[in-house]
Design a protein around this motif. Sequence first.
Motif, PDB file in Angstrom:
ATOM      1  N   TYR A  71       0.743  -1.153  -0.068  1.00 33.22           N
ATOM      2  CA  TYR A  71      -0.144   0.021   0.139  1.00 33.22           C
ATOM      3  C   TYR A  71       0.787   1.124   0.051  1.00 33.22           C
ATOM      4  O   TYR A  71       0.526   2.192  -0.741  1.00 33.22           O
ATOM      5  N   THR A 115      -5.166   0.137  -3.767  1.00 32.29           N
ATOM      6  CA  THR A 115      -6.004   0.669  -2.581  1.00 32.29           C
ATOM      7  C   THR A 115      -7.061  -0.306  -2.193  1.00 32.29           C
ATOM      8  O   THR A 115      -7.202  -1.348  -2.939  1.00 32.29           O
ATOM      9  N   SER A 116      -7.775   0.116  -1.113  1.00 33.62           N
ATOM     10  CA  SER A 116      -8.681  -0.818  -0.496  1.00 33.62           C
ATOM     11  C   SER A 116     -10.144  -1.004  -1.242  1.00 33.62           C
ATOM     12  O   SER A 116     -10.806  -1.700  -0.860  1.00 33.62           O
ATOM     13  N   ARG A 117     -10.569   0.178  -1.683  1.00 35.22           N
ATOM     14  CA  ARG A 117     -11.841   0.370  -2.278  1.00 35.22           C
ATOM     15  C   ARG A 117     -12.942   0.131  -1.217  1.00 35.22           C
ATOM     16  O   ARG A 117     -13.974  -0.493  -1.480  1.00 35.22           O
ATOM     17  N   LEU A 118     -12.688   0.753   0.092  1.00 34.83           N
ATOM     18  CA  LEU A 118     -13.456   0.412   1.016  1.00 34.83           C
ATOM     19  C   LEU A 118     -14.293   1.737   1.404  1.00 34.83           C
ATOM     20  O   LEU A 118     -15.247   1.844   2.401  1.00 34.83           O
ATOM     21  N   SER A 119     -14.374   2.940   0.667  1.00 32.13           N
ATOM     22  CA  SER A 119     -14.775   4.090   1.170  1.00 32.13           C
ATOM     23  C   SER A 119     -16.105   4.106   1.011  1.00 32.13           C
ATOM     24  O   SER A 119     -16.914   4.730   1.878  1.00 32.13           O
ATOM     25  N   ARG A 122      -8.310  11.740  -8.024  1.00 28.95           N
ATOM     26  CA  ARG A 122      -9.533  12.823  -7.676  1.00 28.95           C
ATOM     27  C   ARG A 122      -8.614  14.178  -7.600  1.00 28.95           C
ATOM     28  O   ARG A 122      -9.196  15.298  -7.601  1.00 28.95           O
ATOM     29  N   ASN A 137     -18.858  15.163  -8.042  1.00 28.53           N
ATOM     30  CA  ASN A 137     -18.470  13.950  -7.138  1.00 28.53           C
ATOM     31  C   ASN A 137     -19.616  13.577  -6.526  1.00 28.53           C
ATOM     32  O   ASN A 137     -19.650  12.270  -6.331  1.00 28.53           O
ATOM     33  N   ASP A 145     -19.274   6.954  -3.066  1.00 20.65           N
ATOM     34  CA  ASP A 145     -18.825   7.335  -1.433  1.00 20.65           C
ATOM     35  C   ASP A 145     -19.072   8.954  -1.774  1.00 20.65           C
ATOM     36  O   ASP A 145     -18.498   9.512  -0.694  1.00 20.65           O
TER      37      ASP A 145
HETATM   38  P1  FAD Z   1      -7.779   3.807   0.549  1.00 20.74           P
HETATM   39  O1  FAD Z   1      -6.661   4.466   0.026  1.00 20.74           O
HETATM   40  O2  FAD Z   1      -7.795   2.174   0.633  1.00 20.74           O
HETATM   41  O3  FAD Z   1      -8.008   4.481   2.061  1.00 20.74           O
HETATM   42  C1  FAD Z   1      -8.576   3.807   3.128  1.00 20.74           C
HETATM   43  C2  FAD Z   1      -9.819   4.720   3.587  1.00 20.74           C
HETATM   44  O4  FAD Z   1      -9.022   5.910   3.961  1.00 20.74           O
HETATM   45  C3  FAD Z   1     -10.615   5.214   2.216  1.00 20.74           C
HETATM   46  O5  FAD Z   1     -11.720   4.212   2.297  1.00 20.74           O
HETATM   47  C4  FAD Z   1     -11.162   6.557   3.057  1.00 20.74           C
HETATM   48  O6  FAD Z   1     -11.990   6.413   3.941  1.00 20.74           O
HETATM   49  C5  FAD Z   1      -9.916   7.126   3.896  1.00 20.74           C
HETATM   50  N1  FAD Z   1      -9.278   8.215   2.961  1.00 20.74           N
HETATM   51  C6  FAD Z   1      -8.322   7.810   2.019  1.00 20.74           C
HETATM   52  N2  FAD Z   1      -7.855   9.098   1.504  1.00 20.74           N
HETATM   53  C7  FAD Z   1      -8.513   9.742   2.141  1.00 20.74           C
HETATM   54  C8  FAD Z   1      -8.341  11.316   2.006  1.00 20.74           C
HETATM   55  N3  FAD Z   1      -7.488  11.881   1.219  1.00 20.74           N
HETATM   56  N4  FAD Z   1      -9.262  11.870   2.830  1.00 20.74           N
HETATM   57  C9  FAD Z   1      -9.924  11.484   3.731  1.00 20.74           C
HETATM   58  N5  FAD Z   1     -10.028  10.086   3.934  1.00 20.74           N
HETATM   59  C10 FAD Z   1      -9.222   9.477   3.227  1.00 20.74           C
HETATM   60  N6  FAD Z   1     -13.341  10.134  -0.322  1.00 20.74           N
HETATM   61  C11 FAD Z   1     -14.709   9.674  -0.075  1.00 20.74           C
HETATM   62  O7  FAD Z   1     -14.786   8.899   0.905  1.00 20.74           O
HETATM   63  N7  FAD Z   1     -15.781  10.350  -0.740  1.00 20.74           N
HETATM   64  C12 FAD Z   1     -15.658  11.240  -1.561  1.00 20.74           C
HETATM   65  O8  FAD Z   1     -16.701  11.829  -1.964  1.00 20.74           O
HETATM   66  C13 FAD Z   1     -14.213  11.512  -1.794  1.00 20.74           C
HETATM   67  N8  FAD Z   1     -14.083  12.645  -2.573  1.00 20.74           N
HETATM   68  C14 FAD Z   1     -12.898  13.029  -2.935  1.00 20.74           C
HETATM   69  C15 FAD Z   1     -12.656  14.066  -4.030  1.00 20.74           C
HETATM   70  C16 FAD Z   1     -11.318  14.913  -3.919  1.00 20.74           C
HETATM   71  C17 FAD Z   1     -11.246  16.025  -5.167  1.00 20.74           C
HETATM   72  C18 FAD Z   1     -10.124  14.302  -3.331  1.00 20.74           C
HETATM   73  C19 FAD Z   1      -8.821  14.799  -3.574  1.00 20.74           C
HETATM   74  C20 FAD Z   1     -10.587  13.172  -2.437  1.00 20.74           C
HETATM   75  C21 FAD Z   1     -11.676  12.640  -2.196  1.00 20.74           C
HETATM   76  N9  FAD Z   1     -11.812  11.752  -1.237  1.00 20.74           N
HETATM   77  C22 FAD Z   1     -13.110  11.396  -1.014  1.00 20.74           C
HETATM   78  C23 FAD Z   1     -10.933  11.094  -0.575  1.00 20.74           C
HETATM   79  C24 FAD Z   1     -10.159   9.802  -1.266  1.00 20.74           C
HETATM   80  O9  FAD Z   1      -9.838  10.100  -2.451  1.00 20.74           O
HETATM   81  C25 FAD Z   1     -10.879   8.738  -1.219  1.00 20.74           C
HETATM   82  O10 FAD Z   1     -11.511   8.439   0.313  1.00 20.74           O
HETATM   83  C26 FAD Z   1     -10.325   7.392  -1.555  1.00 20.74           C
HETATM   84  O11 FAD Z   1      -9.783   7.313  -3.017  1.00 20.74           O
HETATM   85  C27 FAD Z   1     -11.065   6.045  -1.620  1.00 20.74           C
HETATM   86  O12 FAD Z   1     -10.828   5.156  -2.136  1.00 20.74           O
HETATM   87  P2  FAD Z   1     -10.181   3.848  -1.122  1.00 20.74           P
HETATM   88  O13 FAD Z   1     -11.258   3.320  -0.183  1.00 20.74           O
HETATM   89  O14 FAD Z   1      -9.529   2.760  -2.227  1.00 20.74           O
HETATM   90  O15 FAD Z   1      -8.960   4.520  -0.279  1.00 20.74           O
END
Ligand code: FAD
Length: 467
Positions: free
Chosen positions: A246, A258-262, A372, A397, A403
Amino acid sequence: MNALDSFVSDPRIRVRRDDKPSARPRCVVYWMQRSQRGRENPALNVAIDAANALGLPLAVHFGLHPRYPRANARHYAFLLDGIPEAARHVEARGAAFVFRPYPHHSLLRFCEEVAPALVVGDENPLREPESWRDGAARNLRVPFWTVDSDVIVPSCHFDREEYAARTLRPKIRKLLRRYLKPLGRPRCKAAFARSDRPRSAPFDARDLLTTLPLDRSAAPLRRVRGGRAAGLRTLRRFTTSALPRYHEDRNRPDLPGTSRLSAYLHFGQLGPHEVALAVRRARAPREARRAFLEELIVRRELAVNFVARNPRYDRVECGEPWALRTLTRHARDPRERIYSEKALEAGATSDRLWNAAQLEMVATGRMHGYLRMYWAKRLLDWTPTPADAYRVAVELNDRHELDGRDPNGYAGIAWAICGKHDRPWPPERPVLGFIRPMTASGAARKFDVDEYVASVGRAAAREGART
Ligand code: FAD
């Protein structure tokens, strides 16, 4: 209320109405809204413990409102996937799960029907859900508590808007030992008599999706399933495959890093405790686990703090003063080109990488986190003002991302467009001023853009979208 006195010193609990219980209470009600799960749910645990302390049964009320702000059929389909399992898990703990869809979704009317001693809710810092909790506190005639169940460290510990991750991180670290522990799984001791048990409406997700007056601007996804079982499968797949790398792969949109858990976290189908503990236990290098927990705990709870403490979170005015000054100074700079919102939504710009990211979002309901950032920043070049860029980013978004409508989204957009939780990035540039730039050439140095664009085409084709 002596039986309940010991509860209210718990920082996770907020007493929103400190009333006398009704004279002849028949139950305790848990108003399930944000934390849509029957396990690993601190709000449900508090409600069960309180019901046991009072010697009453517990009714879990889930009212389905079809006009949740900015939610559309895509979001409702994911939410509905999770309801049967939440109901099963709630029932297995001895409580009655009561599903009431529109137009019978009112909590107040439900409380008139079941005469609770106490109503327990969960927390959600966004404006509208917060106003519903305020409304419940005004209109209920019994005590009403909410439980901060979707963060690890309760947000009441951070009563001001934090400046950046670096200001929040040490505060979280100090409190983590106290809050990051396995949650209990209490069971209800009292049950409803058969004649007293509140009735749940029949549940048919397909029927609800077709008959409810939903916004249909984004269609349900065919290949993504919501619900706790799907969330736990995703978590298991992540901890055994991508987690070990990671820290190296999470900024590579061309890899499944990444996790795709959001979305599961957004709908409360999984809670942050169980995800953090699973990652802590996983066989993966320390740097990998640490990098993940930084996102899941520090960044995610920084976003909650931002939304809870900054009432302008969905407008550009929420930005840092230095960022608003620099954006104003460059307000009249010529833009690269102005695209209509429709053209942007269709991914019809001159930027191939941006268009692929936009297609990924529209067709699959997610966009890689690295893109993003790039995606939101490019809107500054293509809209008349930073306020327009912010508005369009929020619209797209929240409409297409599964999410979306989440504190993380507003914090991410604010970071990308108006310097939130960031610092000035000299030298000063046209349009951006001192806002941190991101470029397509920078992206191409980090990952294989061709592979990413091709993978989006394949994913969109699998979803049946036009590429
Ligand atoms: P992973 O990288 O596996 O991360 C694990 C968890 O950590 C995520 O599921 C999330 O809950 C949290 N996380 C990860 N990155 C961030 C971050 N930068 N800020 C806060 N928490 C984070 N996230 C959303 O959940 N909903 C949205 O609508 C959203 N819109 C975004 C828009 C923009 C312009 C940007 C820059 C970021 C946004 N994010 C959003 C934050 C982040 O990009 C996503 O949470 C992440 O890409 C989700 O993929 P993942 O679960 O594979 O993340």
